[in-house]
Structures are given as structure tokens and as C-alpha cells.
Design an enzyme around this catalytic site. Structure first.
Site, PDB file in Angstrom:
ATOM      1  N   SER A  96      -3.158  -3.116  -9.890  1.00  7.67           N
ATOM      2  CA  SER A  96      -2.915  -4.570  -9.946  1.00  7.67           C
ATOM      3  C   SER A  96      -4.218  -5.221 -10.400  1.00  7.67           C
ATOM      4  CB  SER A  96      -2.546  -5.112  -8.570  1.00  7.67           C
ATOM      5  OG  SER A  96      -1.433  -4.446  -8.045  1.00  7.67           O
ATOM      6  N   LYS A 171       3.133  -9.531 -11.179  1.00  5.63           N
ATOM      7  CA  LYS A 171       2.570  -9.058  -9.906  1.00  5.63           C
ATOM      8  C   LYS A 171       1.769 -10.167  -9.220  1.00  5.63           C
ATOM      9  CE  LYS A 171       0.970  -6.177  -6.731  1.00  5.63           C
ATOM     10  NZ  LYS A 171       1.773  -5.708  -5.611  1.00  5.63           N
ATOM     11  N   LYS A 239      -8.575  -9.965  -3.587  1.00 10.00           N
ATOM     12  CA  LYS A 239      -8.748  -9.578  -5.006  1.00 10.00           C
ATOM     13  C   LYS A 239      -7.604 -10.139  -5.858  1.00 10.00           C
ATOM     14  CE  LYS A 239      -6.865  -5.968  -6.231  1.00 10.00           C
ATOM     15  NZ  LYS A 239      -5.591  -5.579  -6.841  1.00 10.00           N
TER      16      LYS A 239
HETATM   17  P1  NAD Z   1      -7.463   2.358  -2.745  1.00  6.70           P
HETATM   18  O1  NAD Z   1      -8.769   1.652  -2.685  1.00  6.70           O
HETATM   19  O2  NAD Z   1      -6.950   3.000  -1.508  1.00  6.70           O
HETATM   20  O3  NAD Z   1      -7.498   3.485  -3.896  1.00  6.70           O
HETATM   21  C1  NAD Z   1      -8.165   3.317  -5.119  1.00  6.70           C
HETATM   22  C2  NAD Z   1      -8.822   4.632  -5.497  1.00  6.70           C
HETATM   23  O4  NAD Z   1      -9.499   4.501  -6.748  1.00  6.70           O
HETATM   24  C3  NAD Z   1      -9.890   5.098  -4.476  1.00  6.70           C
HETATM   25  O5  NAD Z   1      -9.571   6.383  -3.987  1.00  6.70           O
HETATM   26  C4  NAD Z   1     -11.185   5.059  -5.274  1.00  6.70           C
HETATM   27  O6  NAD Z   1     -12.125   6.038  -4.878  1.00  6.70           O
HETATM   28  C5  NAD Z   1     -10.668   5.305  -6.694  1.00  6.70           C
HETATM   29  N1  NAD Z   1     -11.647   4.900  -7.717  1.00  6.70           N
HETATM   30  C6  NAD Z   1     -12.406   3.775  -7.768  1.00  6.70           C
HETATM   31  N2  NAD Z   1     -13.221   3.810  -8.846  1.00  6.70           N
HETATM   32  C7  NAD Z   1     -12.978   4.986  -9.485  1.00  6.70           C
HETATM   33  C8  NAD Z   1     -13.506   5.587 -10.658  1.00  6.70           C
HETATM   34  N3  NAD Z   1     -14.468   5.003 -11.384  1.00  6.70           N
HETATM   35  N4  NAD Z   1     -13.029   6.805 -11.036  1.00  6.70           N
HETATM   36  C9  NAD Z   1     -12.055   7.413 -10.302  1.00  6.70           C
HETATM   37  N5  NAD Z   1     -11.522   6.895  -9.173  1.00  6.70           N
HETATM   38  C10 NAD Z   1     -11.966   5.688  -8.770  1.00  6.70           C
HETATM   39  O7  NAD Z   1      -6.423   1.288  -3.290  1.00  6.70           O
HETATM   40  P2  NAD Z   1      -4.823   1.353  -3.159  1.00  6.70           P
HETATM   41  O8  NAD Z   1      -4.397   0.686  -1.909  1.00  6.70           O
HETATM   42  O9  NAD Z   1      -4.348   2.721  -3.477  1.00  6.70           O
HETATM   43  O10 NAD Z   1      -4.423   0.340  -4.341  1.00  6.70           O
HETATM   44  C11 NAD Z   1      -4.544   0.686  -5.720  1.00  6.70           C
HETATM   45  C12 NAD Z   1      -4.014  -0.481  -6.554  1.00  6.70           C
HETATM   46  O11 NAD Z   1      -2.633  -0.714  -6.212  1.00  6.70           O
HETATM   47  C13 NAD Z   1      -4.759  -1.796  -6.280  1.00  6.70           C
HETATM   48  O12 NAD Z   1      -4.859  -2.523  -7.474  1.00  6.70           O
HETATM   49  C14 NAD Z   1      -3.854  -2.514  -5.288  1.00  6.70           C
HETATM   50  O13 NAD Z   1      -4.001  -3.916  -5.313  1.00  6.70           O
HETATM   51  C15 NAD Z   1      -2.474  -2.060  -5.748  1.00  6.70           C
HETATM   52  N6  NAD Z   1      -1.442  -2.070  -4.706  1.00  6.70           N
HETATM   53  C16 NAD Z   1      -1.751  -1.642  -3.436  1.00  6.70           C
HETATM   54  C17 NAD Z   1      -0.756  -1.665  -2.460  1.00  6.70           C
HETATM   55  C18 NAD Z   1      -1.056  -1.235  -1.034  1.00  6.70           C
HETATM   56  O14 NAD Z   1      -0.195  -1.447  -0.153  1.00  6.70           O
HETATM   57  N7  NAD Z   1      -2.185  -0.640  -0.761  1.00  6.70           N
HETATM   58  C19 NAD Z   1       0.529  -2.100  -2.770  1.00  6.70           C
HETATM   59  C20 NAD Z   1       0.817  -2.484  -4.083  1.00  6.70           C
HETATM   60  C21 NAD Z   1      -0.188  -2.455  -5.048  1.00  6.70           C
END
Ligand code: NAD
Length: 298
Positions: A96, A171, A239
Site C-alpha cells: 500500500s 486503497k 503511513k
Molecule cells: P511488515 O512491516 O510486517 O512487512 C514488510 C516487510 O518488508 C518486512 O519483513 C521488512 O523487513 C521487509 N522489507 C523492508 N525493506 C525491505 C527491503 N529493502 N528489501 C527486502 N525486504 C524489505 O508489513 P505488513 O503488515 O506485511 O504490510 C505490508 C504492506 O501491506 C504495507 O504497505 C501495509 O500497509 C499493507 N497492508 C497491511 C495489512 C496488515 O494488516 N498488516 C493489511 C493490508 C495491507
């Protein structure tokens, strides 16, 4: 079955990647944090040591990262996905992020000869685990159709929203409404409680009427149970509101409600609630009035 690179194995990415493995795809995974990688390797995925390396091995690269700067680094940066590009490779960007960033990254990919589809998701960790996420896709519709069998493994619904940026715009609308509605539920229920009517009584009276909603059901239950475990983390919601406000301001859409709730969420994050569910913003209203929206005591 395809060779798929999955980058970003956090709360959402790890269960999404596991479903792709279960569906029979060959997976190449990378994350800067080892935890998610180890989890996926234990399920049969192949770990590589960079975003470039997973891209080199794969037909389709999926990214599931926190925000726009991470996506730019991973796809456009040094040792990134585009450096690993090869004939036929495609990208599905599922984070997102700001719609303007989606357009920028998509344009750079197109210039490098790599088609990109955006597909942010809704439905939370449960939706990721169950493979029932709601996908909001943007880009070439023909690319969505080509990617559909892969997307269906992770999705309950798939909606084509328009050109690149339209998925993340959709979104942001979703995230804006959830944030403002959560705050509205807190403010109204605190007023009701101060006037002497228990939250549960009000909830049971109104839940099937016009004010009924998934936000009312889900977020109020968290407050009544005093269980603010994420769910969707407060800091991620900040965010999203930041991206919504930047988008609105860039395009001349006034967003007073988003600005207000953003400050309340930032306050709650500053006092330590950033990793809790975004329903923690309800405690801001409780504090102002000196009450808690707990369940009826009887
Ligand atoms: P998260 O922080 O748990 O996971 C993100 C991952 O990306 C982490 O493991 C991090 O280490 C990795 N990362 C960061 N920089 C990196 C890089 N340079 N190279 C490789 N890996 C890297 O976040 P999440 O909760 O899984 O959410 C991911 C996306 O989905 C976000 O944009 C969030 O807004 C969206 N989202 C989350 C939810 C939720 O309920 N958590 C629901 C819908 C959408």
C-alpha cells in the site's frame, strides 16, 4: 506453475507467500529481516541473498513492502529487481503506497521493458492466511488477466480499478474511511457512556441499522475487550493517512477529517501504541473524557 520471487515476508507477505507455495509455485524469497525468510524456507521456498537474485530466478516478482521508499529501493535501487530483469519477467507490486510513487515506479519499469501491475490488498492478516484478500488492481487489464491465476491464490475478490495508481488510490479511500470511522465510533460511544448508556447496549441497538458496519463491529469489540493487538498496526495506518493527505493536497481535495485523525493517531503512536491495532486511536477519546469503553459489568 510459475517461478515466483516474493520480496517482503512480514505480517502479510509471509502468509501470502505460503499460499503460493501450497498452490504448487516455485518460490524464491528475500527480506532484509531473516525471520520471514527462515519461515518460508522451512515450508519449501528457496532463499536468495538480494532482490536482484530472486528476480533473476523468477518469471513473476511480487513485492509486499511497508511504503513507497521501500518499493523504490527494492525495485529501482542497487542490487534491485530491475537489475535482475530478463525477457518475460513481470512485477506485481502489492504494497500500500502513494499512487504517485506507483506511477513513478511503473514508468521506470516500463522504460526498462518490465510490465508492472499494482495490487494493494485489504483484509488483514486473516485474509492473507486464508487467501481471501480483496485486491485493488491497477495497470494494463491484459496484465491483470495474465496474472489472475497467481492473484486468485491470495484473493477472495479481484477488482480492476484502472491505470497504474488507481489501485492505490482505491486503497487510500478505504484506509481514510476506516480511520475516520474508527474515530467517529470512539467519539460517539464515549459520549453515550458519559450520558450513562453502556457501549454494549448502544451497540446491540444500532448494529443492524444504518450506522452498522464492519468498522463498528471490529474496532468497538477491540475497545470493549481491551484487546488492541494488531490487526492492522497504528503506524501503518499513519503511513496510509500520510499518503492520503499528500495525494489530496497535491490534487486540491480538502481533507480536514483525515488531518484531525492523523494527529490523534500520531499522539497515540508517540505514547507507545504504534505497534498496536489502529483501534488504539479510540483510547485518545477515552482519555479526553476519563472513561473506558469496556463491556457491561453484569
Ligand atoms: P511488515 O512491516 O510486517 O512487512 C514488510 C516487510 O518488508 C518486512 O519483513 C521488512 O523487513 C521487509 N522489507 C523492508 N525493506 C525491505 C527491503 N529493502 N528489501 C527486502 N525486504 C524489505 O508489513 P505488513 O503488515 O506485511 O504490510 C505490508 C504492506 O501491506 C504495507 O504497505 C501495509 O500497509 C499493507 N497492508 C497491511 C495489512 C496488515 O494488516 N498488516 C493489511 C493490508 C495491507
Amino acid at each position: 506453475m510459475s517461478a515466483i520471487a516474493f520480496i517482503g515476508l512480514g505480517q502479510m507477505g509471509a502468509p501470502m507467500a505460503k499460499n503460493l507455495l501450497k498452490a504448487g509455485h516455485e518460490l524464491f524469497v528475500y527480506d532484509v529481516v531473516p525471520k520471514g525468510v527462515e519461515e518460508l524456507v522451512a515450508c519449501g521456498a528457496n532463499a536468495m541473498d538480494s532482490n536482484k537474485a530472486v528476480a533473476q530466478k523468477s518469471d513473476v516478482v511480487i513485492t509486499m513492502l511497508p511504503n513507497s521508499p521501500h518499493v523504490k529501493t527494492v525495485i529501482l535501487g542497487a542490487d534491485g529487481v530491475l537489475e535482475g530483469r530478463h525477457e518475460g519477467m513481470k512485477i506485481i507490486e502489492m504494497s500500500s503506497i502513494a499512487p504517485l510513487a506507483t506511477k513513478e515506479v511503473g514508468a521506470a519499469c516500463a522504460k526498462a521493458g518490465v510490465p508492472m501491475l499494482e495490487s494493494p490488498v485489504s483484509g488483514g492478516e486473516i485474509g492473507a492466511i486464508n487467501g481471501t484478500l480483496a485486491l485493488m488492481c491497477g495497470g494494463e487489464e491484459s496484465l491483470l488477466e495474465e496474472m489472475r491465476p497467481i492473484l486468485e491464490v491470495m484473493a477472495g475478490t479481484i477488482t480492476y480499478c484502472g491505470a497504474l495508481g488507481a489501485g492505490n488510490t482505491t486503497k487510500l479511500v478505504n484506509q481514510h474511511i476506516i480511520a475516520v470511522e474508527t474515530a467517529a465510533v470512539a467519539e460517539a460511544f464515549v459520549m453515550g457512556l458519559k450520558a450513562g448508556v453502556e457501549p454494549e447496549v448502544v451497540y446491540n441497538a444500532i448494529r443492524n441499522g444504518y450506522a452498522g458496519s464492519k468498522v463498528l463491529d471490529g474496532k468497538l469489540a477491540m475497545a470493549m475487550d481491551r484487546d488492541f493487538k494488531a490487526g492492522f498496526r497504528l503506524d501503518l495506518h499513519i503511513k496510509d493517512l500520510t499518503n492520503a493527505l499528500e495525494t489530496g493536497h497535491a490534487l486540491g481535495a480538502a481533507m480536514p477529517l483525515a488531518s484531525l485523525v492523523m494527529d490523534e493517531m500520531k499522539y497515540m503512536s508517540a505514547i507507545g501504541a504504534g505497534s498496536e491495532d489502529s483501534a488504539a486511536v479510540m483510547r485518545y477519546y477515552e482519555r479526553l473524557a476519563g472513561v473506558e469503553l469496556t463491556r457491561s459489568k453484569k
